[in-house]
Design a protein around this motif. Structure first.
Motif, PDB file in Angstrom:
ATOM      1  N   PRO A   1       0.904  -1.356   0.143  1.00 13.55           N
ATOM      2  CA  PRO A   1       0.025  -0.023   0.113  1.00 13.55           C
ATOM      3  C   PRO A   1       0.904   1.323  -0.030  1.00 13.55           C
ATOM      4  CG  PRO A   1      -0.625  -1.578   1.874  1.00 13.55           C
ATOM      5  CD  PRO A   1       0.469  -2.206   1.203  1.00 13.55           C
ATOM      6  N   THR A   2       2.054   1.027   0.449  1.00 13.48           N
ATOM      7  CA  THR A   2       2.917   2.506   0.617  1.00 13.48           C
ATOM      8  C   THR A   2       3.721   2.644  -0.739  1.00 13.48           C
ATOM      9  OG1 THR A   2       2.957   1.983   2.909  1.00 13.48           O
ATOM     10  CG2 THR A   2       4.632   3.508   1.950  1.00 13.48           C
ATOM     11  N   CYS A   3       4.502   1.567  -1.117  1.00 15.09           N
ATOM     12  CA  CYS A   3       5.365   1.772  -2.338  1.00 15.09           C
ATOM     13  C   CYS A   3       4.833   1.008  -3.592  1.00 15.09           C
ATOM     14  CB  CYS A   3       6.625   1.503  -1.903  1.00 15.09           C
ATOM     15  SG  CYS A   3       7.005  -0.336  -1.792  1.00 15.09           S
TER      16      CYS A   3
ATOM     17  N   LYS B   1       5.678  -5.663  -5.273  1.00 15.14           N
ATOM     18  CA  LYS B   1       5.000  -6.677  -5.319  1.00 15.14           C
ATOM     19  C   LYS B   1       5.332  -7.432  -4.187  1.00 15.14           C
ATOM     20  CE  LYS B   1       3.049  -6.420  -9.310  1.00 15.14           C
ATOM     21  NZ  LYS B   1       1.666  -5.852  -9.493  1.00 15.14           N
ATOM     22  N   VAL B   2       4.417  -8.065  -3.282  1.00 16.14           N
ATOM     23  CA  VAL B   2       4.458  -8.600  -1.944  1.00 16.14           C
ATOM     24  C   VAL B   2       3.718  -9.799  -1.991  1.00 16.14           C
ATOM     25  CG1 VAL B   2       3.979  -8.375   0.386  1.00 16.14           C
ATOM     26  CG2 VAL B   2       4.431  -6.416  -0.776  1.00 16.14           C
ATOM     27  N   GLU B   3       4.574 -10.945  -1.576  1.00 14.59           N
ATOM     28  CA  GLU B   3       3.961 -12.463  -1.793  1.00 14.59           C
ATOM     29  C   GLU B   3       3.056 -12.459  -0.233  1.00 14.59           C
ATOM     30  OE1 GLU B   3       6.829 -15.385  -2.042  1.00 14.59           O
ATOM     31  OE2 GLU B   3       7.371 -15.006  -3.928  1.00 14.59           O
ATOM     32  N   TRP B   4       2.118 -12.747  -0.305  1.00 16.46           N
ATOM     33  CA  TRP B   4       0.986 -12.897   0.803  1.00 16.46           C
ATOM     34  C   TRP B   4       0.945 -14.267   1.433  1.00 16.46           C
ATOM     35  CZ3 TRP B   4      -2.233  -9.075   2.720  1.00 16.46           C
ATOM     36  CH2 TRP B   4      -2.948  -9.402   3.827  1.00 16.46           C
ATOM     37  N   THR B   5       2.151 -14.452   2.096  1.00 19.59           N
ATOM     38  CA  THR B   5       2.270 -15.738   3.023  1.00 19.59           C
ATOM     39  C   THR B   5       2.811 -15.377   4.451  1.00 19.59           C
ATOM     40  OG1 THR B   5       4.811 -15.435   2.781  1.00 19.59           O
ATOM     41  CG2 THR B   5       3.600 -16.594   0.796  1.00 19.59           C
ATOM     42  N   GLU B   6       2.560 -16.611   5.250  1.00 18.04           N
ATOM     43  CA  GLU B   6       2.812 -16.409   6.739  1.00 18.04           C
ATOM     44  C   GLU B   6       4.264 -15.773   7.037  1.00 18.04           C
ATOM     45  OE1 GLU B   6       1.420 -19.514   9.320  1.00 18.04           O
ATOM     46  OE2 GLU B   6      -0.530 -19.737   8.114  1.00 18.04           O
TER      47      GLU B   6
ATOM     48  N   THR C   1       6.044 -11.367   7.604  1.00 23.70           N
ATOM     49  CA  THR C   1       5.352 -10.793   8.713  1.00 23.70           C
ATOM     50  C   THR C   1       4.983  -9.450   8.678  1.00 23.70           C
ATOM     51  OG1 THR C   1       7.447 -10.157   9.598  1.00 23.70           O
ATOM     52  CG2 THR C   1       6.866 -12.031  10.281  1.00 23.70           C
ATOM     53  N   PHE C   2       5.451  -8.708   7.717  1.00 23.40           N
ATOM     54  CA  PHE C   2       4.843  -7.167   7.232  1.00 23.40           C
ATOM     55  C   PHE C   2       3.682  -7.062   6.466  1.00 23.40           C
ATOM     56  CE2 PHE C   2       9.612  -7.317   8.001  1.00 23.40           C
ATOM     57  CZ  PHE C   2       9.623  -6.642   9.118  1.00 23.40           C
ATOM     58  N   ARG C   3       3.121  -8.208   5.812  1.00 27.11           N
ATOM     59  CA  ARG C   3       2.131  -8.384   4.985  1.00 27.11           C
ATOM     60  C   ARG C   3       0.911  -7.381   5.435  1.00 27.11           C
ATOM     61  NH1 ARG C   3       1.571 -13.684   6.851  1.00 27.11           N
ATOM     62  NH2 ARG C   3      -0.384 -13.948   8.005  1.00 27.11           N
ATOM     63  N   PRO C   4       0.331  -6.558   4.621  1.00 30.49           N
ATOM     64  CA  PRO C   4       0.376  -6.610   3.352  1.00 30.49           C
ATOM     65  C   PRO C   4       1.638  -5.425   2.799  1.00 30.49           C
ATOM     66  CG  PRO C   4      -1.242  -4.699   3.944  1.00 30.49           C
ATOM     67  CD  PRO C   4      -0.686  -5.705   5.028  1.00 30.49           C
ATOM     68  N   PHE C   5       2.304  -5.119   3.576  1.00 33.36           N
ATOM     69  CA  PHE C   5       3.460  -4.214   3.360  1.00 33.36           C
ATOM     70  C   PHE C   5       4.740  -4.967   2.894  1.00 33.36           C
ATOM     71  CE2 PHE C   5       0.812  -1.978   6.477  1.00 33.36           C
ATOM     72  CZ  PHE C   5       0.468  -0.950   5.995  1.00 33.36           C
ATOM     73  N   CYS C   6       5.682  -4.371   2.145  1.00 32.43           N
ATOM     74  CA  CYS C   6       6.725  -5.314   1.737  1.00 32.43           C
ATOM     75  C   CYS C   6       7.920  -5.112   2.653  1.00 32.43           C
ATOM     76  CB  CYS C   6       7.406  -4.622   0.470  1.00 32.43           C
ATOM     77  SG  CYS C   6       7.893  -2.958   0.689  1.00 32.43           S
ATOM     78  N   SER C   7       7.604  -4.146   3.700  1.00 30.43           N
ATOM     79  CA  SER C   7       9.094  -3.984   4.981  1.00 30.43           C
ATOM     80  C   SER C   7       8.537  -3.374   6.041  1.00 30.43           C
ATOM     81  CB  SER C   7      10.128  -3.243   4.025  1.00 30.43           C
ATOM     82  OG  SER C   7       9.752  -1.922   3.938  1.00 30.43           O
ATOM     83  N   ASN C   8       9.262  -3.178   7.134  1.00 31.19           N
ATOM     84  CA  ASN C   8       8.969  -2.697   8.370  1.00 31.19           C
ATOM     85  C   ASN C   8       8.720  -1.114   7.999  1.00 31.19           C
ATOM     86  OD1 ASN C   8       8.125  -2.555  11.165  1.00 31.19           O
ATOM     87  ND2 ASN C   8      10.179  -1.756  11.458  1.00 31.19           N
ATOM     88  N   ARG C   9       9.607  -0.659   7.126  1.00 24.95           N
ATOM     89  CA  ARG C   9       9.806   0.780   6.749  1.00 24.95           C
ATOM     90  C   ARG C   9       8.375   1.137   6.223  1.00 24.95           C
ATOM     91  NH1 ARG C   9      11.064   3.748   2.131  1.00 24.95           N
ATOM     92  NH2 ARG C   9      11.964   5.833   2.785  1.00 24.95           N
ATOM     93  N   CYS C  10       7.926   0.495   5.263  1.00 22.89           N
ATOM     94  CA  CYS C  10       6.484   0.883   4.403  1.00 22.89           C
ATOM     95  C   CYS C  10       5.572   0.820   5.623  1.00 22.89           C
ATOM     96  CB  CYS C  10       6.367  -0.051   3.406  1.00 22.89           C
ATOM     97  SG  CYS C  10       7.260   0.394   2.048  1.00 22.89           S
ATOM     98  N   LYS C  11       5.667  -0.280   6.457  1.00 22.48           N
ATOM     99  CA  LYS C  11       4.598  -0.178   7.565  1.00 22.48           C
ATOM    100  C   LYS C  11       4.557   0.924   8.365  1.00 22.48           C
ATOM    101  CE  LYS C  11       3.366  -3.514  11.208  1.00 22.48           C
ATOM    102  NZ  LYS C  11       3.623  -4.565  11.933  1.00 22.48           N
ATOM    103  N   GLN C  12       5.777   1.346   8.898  1.00 24.03           N
ATOM    104  CA  GLN C  12       6.005   2.656   9.685  1.00 24.03           C
ATOM    105  C   GLN C  12       5.442   3.962   9.027  1.00 24.03           C
ATOM    106  OE1 GLN C  12       6.570   2.387  13.106  1.00 24.03           O
ATOM    107  NE2 GLN C  12       6.510   0.119  12.894  1.00 24.03           N
ATOM    108  N   ILE C  13       5.836   4.002   7.713  1.00 23.61           N
ATOM    109  CA  ILE C  13       5.495   5.106   6.817  1.00 23.61           C
ATOM    110  C   ILE C  13       3.894   5.387   6.951  1.00 23.61           C
ATOM    111  CG2 ILE C  13       5.187   6.027   4.635  1.00 23.61           C
ATOM    112  CD1 ILE C  13       8.155   5.083   4.255  1.00 23.61           C
ATOM    113  N   ASP C  14       3.125   4.137   6.733  1.00 27.63           N
ATOM    114  CA  ASP C  14       1.672   4.171   6.770  1.00 27.63           C
ATOM    115  C   ASP C  14       1.189   4.456   8.152  1.00 27.63           C
ATOM    116  OD1 ASP C  14      -0.752   3.230   5.354  1.00 27.63           O
ATOM    117  OD2 ASP C  14      -1.110   1.861   7.295  1.00 27.63           O
ATOM    118  N   LEU C  15       1.816   3.876   9.250  1.00 27.51           N
ATOM    119  CA  LEU C  15       1.260   3.992  10.615  1.00 27.51           C
ATOM    120  C   LEU C  15       1.519   5.610  10.961  1.00 27.51           C
ATOM    121  CD1 LEU C  15       0.526   3.235  13.456  1.00 27.51           C
ATOM    122  CD2 LEU C  15       2.846   2.829  14.005  1.00 27.51           C
ATOM    123  N   GLY C  16       2.658   6.196  10.370  1.00 22.36           N
ATOM    124  CA  GLY C  16       2.766   7.728  10.523  1.00 22.36           C
ATOM    125  C   GLY C  16       1.745   8.471   9.829  1.00 22.36           C
TER     126      GLY C  16
END
Length: 63
Positions: A7-9, A12-17, A20-35
């Motif tokens: 959702p941030t960048c 393409k992200v594989e939706w697998t267990e 751990t950051f799904r639907p994000f590609c990385s912790n960085r993108c997850k933190q950008i979205d949280l911000g």
């Protein structure tokens, strides 16, 4: 296997267990979205806000 866009960048992200950051590609993108949420950059427009039902009761009592 399901592949989604980050959702941030939009990477393409594989939706697998294992991802751990799904639907994000990385912790960085997850933190950008949280911000963005914390800064209230995401909003849901309201065309007609609901009236407060308590206000209606008060109006009836006044008449």
């Amino acid at each position: 296997m399901t592949v989604v866009n980050c959702p941030t960048c939009a990477a393409k992200v594989e939706w697998t267990e294992a991802n751990t950051f799904r639907p994000f590609c990385s912790n960085r993108c997850k933190q950008i979205d949280l911000g963005a949420w914390a800064e209230e950059k995401y909003t849901i427009p309201a065309a007609n806000p609901l009236d407060d039902p308590l206000d209606e009761d008060e109006k009836k009592q006044q008449h």
